[in-house]
Design a protein around this motif. Structure first.
Motif, PDB file in Angstrom:
ATOM      1  N   GLU A  54      11.285  -6.306  -0.389  1.00 14.36           N
ATOM      2  CA  GLU A  54      12.200  -5.996   0.702  1.00 14.36           C
ATOM      3  C   GLU A  54      11.749  -4.724   1.437  1.00 14.36           C
ATOM      4  O   GLU A  54      11.782  -4.657   2.668  1.00 14.36           O
ATOM      5  N   THR A  55      11.335  -3.730   0.651  1.00 19.05           N
ATOM      6  CA  THR A  55      10.846  -2.477   1.230  1.00 19.05           C
ATOM      7  C   THR A  55       9.626  -2.719   2.105  1.00 19.05           C
ATOM      8  O   THR A  55       9.538  -2.229   3.241  1.00 19.05           O
ATOM      9  N   ALA A  56       8.665  -3.488   1.581  1.00 13.71           N
ATOM     10  CA  ALA A  56       7.441  -3.768   2.331  1.00 13.71           C
ATOM     11  C   ALA A  56       7.743  -4.467   3.650  1.00 13.71           C
ATOM     12  O   ALA A  56       7.230  -4.079   4.711  1.00 13.71           O
ATOM     13  N   GLU A  57       8.593  -5.477   3.593  1.00 14.77           N
ATOM     14  CA  GLU A  57       8.907  -6.241   4.803  1.00 14.77           C
ATOM     15  C   GLU A  57       9.602  -5.365   5.848  1.00 14.77           C
ATOM     16  O   GLU A  57       9.293  -5.445   7.046  1.00 14.77           O
ATOM     17  N   THR A  58      10.509  -4.507   5.406  1.00 14.90           N
ATOM     18  CA  THR A  58      11.256  -3.668   6.333  1.00 14.90           C
ATOM     19  C   THR A  58      10.360  -2.622   6.991  1.00 14.90           C
ATOM     20  O   THR A  58      10.427  -2.400   8.207  1.00 14.90           O
ATOM     21  N   ILE A  59       9.515  -1.961   6.204  1.00 14.03           N
ATOM     22  CA  ILE A  59       8.627  -0.944   6.768  1.00 14.03           C
ATOM     23  C   ILE A  59       7.657  -1.568   7.760  1.00 14.03           C
ATOM     24  O   ILE A  59       7.432  -1.028   8.853  1.00 14.03           O
ATOM     25  N   ILE A  60       7.095  -2.708   7.403  1.00 18.26           N
ATOM     26  CA  ILE A  60       6.142  -3.382   8.296  1.00 18.26           C
ATOM     27  C   ILE A  60       6.806  -3.757   9.618  1.00 18.26           C
ATOM     28  O   ILE A  60       6.264  -3.524  10.700  1.00 18.26           O
ATOM     29  N   THR A  61       8.012  -4.309   9.518  1.00 22.25           N
ATOM     30  CA  THR A  61       8.726  -4.735  10.724  1.00 22.25           C
ATOM     31  C   THR A  61       9.143  -3.537  11.569  1.00 22.25           C
ATOM     32  O   THR A  61       8.945  -3.514  12.794  1.00 22.25           O
ATOM     33  N   HIS A  62       9.715  -2.521  10.917  1.00 23.68           N
ATOM     34  CA  HIS A  62      10.245  -1.362  11.638  1.00 23.68           C
ATOM     35  C   HIS A  62       9.138  -0.565  12.331  1.00 23.68           C
ATOM     36  O   HIS A  62       9.314  -0.117  13.472  1.00 23.68           O
ATOM     37  N   LEU A  63       8.002  -0.427  11.654  1.00 16.42           N
ATOM     38  CA  LEU A  63       6.916   0.386  12.203  1.00 16.42           C
ATOM     39  C   LEU A  63       5.811  -0.455  12.838  1.00 16.42           C
ATOM     40  O   LEU A  63       4.815   0.096  13.313  1.00 16.42           O
ATOM     41  N   GLN A  64       6.005  -1.767  12.823  1.00 16.79           N
ATOM     42  CA  GLN A  64       5.047  -2.691  13.443  1.00 16.79           C
ATOM     43  C   GLN A  64       3.627  -2.452  12.903  1.00 16.79           C
ATOM     44  O   GLN A  64       2.674  -2.263  13.669  1.00 16.79           O
ATOM     45  N   LEU A  65       3.518  -2.495  11.604  1.00 19.04           N
ATOM     46  CA  LEU A  65       2.217  -2.287  10.964  1.00 19.04           C
ATOM     47  C   LEU A  65       1.432  -3.599  10.925  1.00 19.04           C
ATOM     48  O   LEU A  65       2.005  -4.666  10.711  1.00 19.04           O
ATOM     49  N   PRO A  66       0.110  -3.527  11.104  1.00 17.59           N
ATOM     50  CA  PRO A  66      -0.722  -4.736  11.086  1.00 17.59           C
ATOM     51  C   PRO A  66      -1.080  -5.148   9.660  1.00 17.59           C
ATOM     52  O   PRO A  66      -2.252  -5.321   9.314  1.00 17.59           O
ATOM     53  N   LEU A  67      -0.048  -5.311   8.821  1.00 17.40           N
ATOM     54  CA  LEU A  67      -0.244  -5.646   7.415  1.00 17.40           C
ATOM     55  C   LEU A  67       0.719  -6.752   7.010  1.00 17.40           C
ATOM     56  O   LEU A  67       1.801  -6.900   7.591  1.00 17.40           O
ATOM     57  N   THR A  68       0.334  -7.529   6.015  1.00 19.43           N
ATOM     58  CA  THR A  68       1.271  -8.456   5.388  1.00 19.43           C
ATOM     59  C   THR A  68       2.010  -7.695   4.293  1.00 19.43           C
ATOM     60  O   THR A  68       1.531  -6.642   3.824  1.00 19.43           O
ATOM     61  N   PRO A  69       3.170  -8.187   3.857  1.00 15.21           N
ATOM     62  CA  PRO A  69       3.860  -7.525   2.744  1.00 15.21           C
ATOM     63  C   PRO A  69       2.974  -7.393   1.503  1.00 15.21           C
ATOM     64  O   PRO A  69       3.010  -6.366   0.814  1.00 15.21           O
ATOM     65  N   GLU A  70       2.156  -8.398   1.256  1.00 15.21           N
ATOM     66  CA  GLU A  70       1.274  -8.358   0.088  1.00 15.21           C
ATOM     67  C   GLU A  70       0.229  -7.243   0.220  1.00 15.21           C
ATOM     68  O   GLU A  70      -0.057  -6.528  -0.744  1.00 15.21           O
ATOM     69  N   GLU A  71      -0.312  -7.089   1.431  1.00 17.68           N
ATOM     70  CA  GLU A  71      -1.292  -6.025   1.664  1.00 17.68           C
ATOM     71  C   GLU A  71      -0.651  -4.647   1.530  1.00 17.68           C
ATOM     72  O   GLU A  71      -1.239  -3.723   0.948  1.00 17.68           O
TER      73      GLU A  71
END
Length: 229
Positions: A54-71
């Motif tokens: 959940e943390t990974a998905e939220t940070i990636i979405t909020h900060l628009q990071l070019p990463l998958t949750p797994e990465e």
């Protein structure tokens, strides 16, 4: 102030017993800064108590990071392996845990950490302290915990591990995070909150009792044995 007596106690870990919330901030900022992004305190407040994915998905979405949750989780794993072995126990935590253990009050751990993360945080310096918890619920690794905080799942699962199956109303939760307080209240439990000093106090209003430190806690307020000294 008047509180209802309790018979069982549940503890969060990160930011309450151990200073790992500070280490999470360092780890996440180390990653997000590579993409020119800032891991802000406001974002942190929203995430505290979440499970790893959940943390990974939220940070990636909020900060628009070019990463998958797994990465993202793979990168955080490397950060954690460096940072977590050096955790410190926060003020008042050891005294309270040892006191409840000595007085035979059933205590349990209810942390969103994974088994791997828990081992990193406790294995080097704190095995003796955490051995006092006969019942541990590690939310990210426990299949019974379907949803992270602020949902009540982790505290209901943790309470069910006590052999005498106490009513939620007989359980007192210690938390530092807004999501953790909401989870405990949703589970029907009283909750003592020890928030970060930076947190807007309006966000603490759902807690049963708010303290600056566990050093301030008086067990007798909730019908628990008072400290001997």
């Amino acid at each position: 102030m008047s509180f209802n007596p309790v018979t069982h106690v549940l503890f969060d870990m990160d930011g309450l017993i151990l200073n790992t919330e500070d280490l999470y901030t360092i780890a996440f900022q180390n990653i997000t800064s590579r993409y020119g992004k800032e891991y802000t305190y406001d974002l942190k407040v929203k995430l505290m108590g979440s499970q790893s994915h959940e943390t990974a998905e939220t940070i990636i979405t909020h900060l628009q990071l070019p990463l998958t949750p797994e990465e993202f989780m793979k990168e955080t794993k490397s950060q954690f392996q460096s940072l977590f072995p050096n955790t410190q126990v926060l003020p008042g935590a050891r005294r309270l845990i040892e006191h409840l253990h000595k007085k035979n009050i059933p205590i349990g751990l209810a942390t969103s950490s994974s088994k791997e993360s828990y081992d990193l945080k406790t294995g080097k310096h704190h095995q003796e302290l955490f051995a006092m918890f006969p019942y541990k619920t590690l939310g990210t690794s426990d299949p019974e915990v379907k949803r992270g905080k602020p949902y009540p799942d982790i505290f209901l699962v943790a309470a069910s591990k006590f052999p005498d199956k106490p009513s939620p109303s007989k359980c007192l939760v210690f938390e530092d995070a807004v999501n953790g307080v909401r989870a405990a209240r949703a589970a029907g439990m009283q909750v003592v909150m020890v928030p970060d000093s930076r947190l807007d106090r309006k966000l603490t209003e759902e807690a049963t009792l708010v303290l600056n430190s566990l050093e301030e806690f008086r067990p007798e307020l909730f019908g628990l044995p008072p400290f001997d000294d």
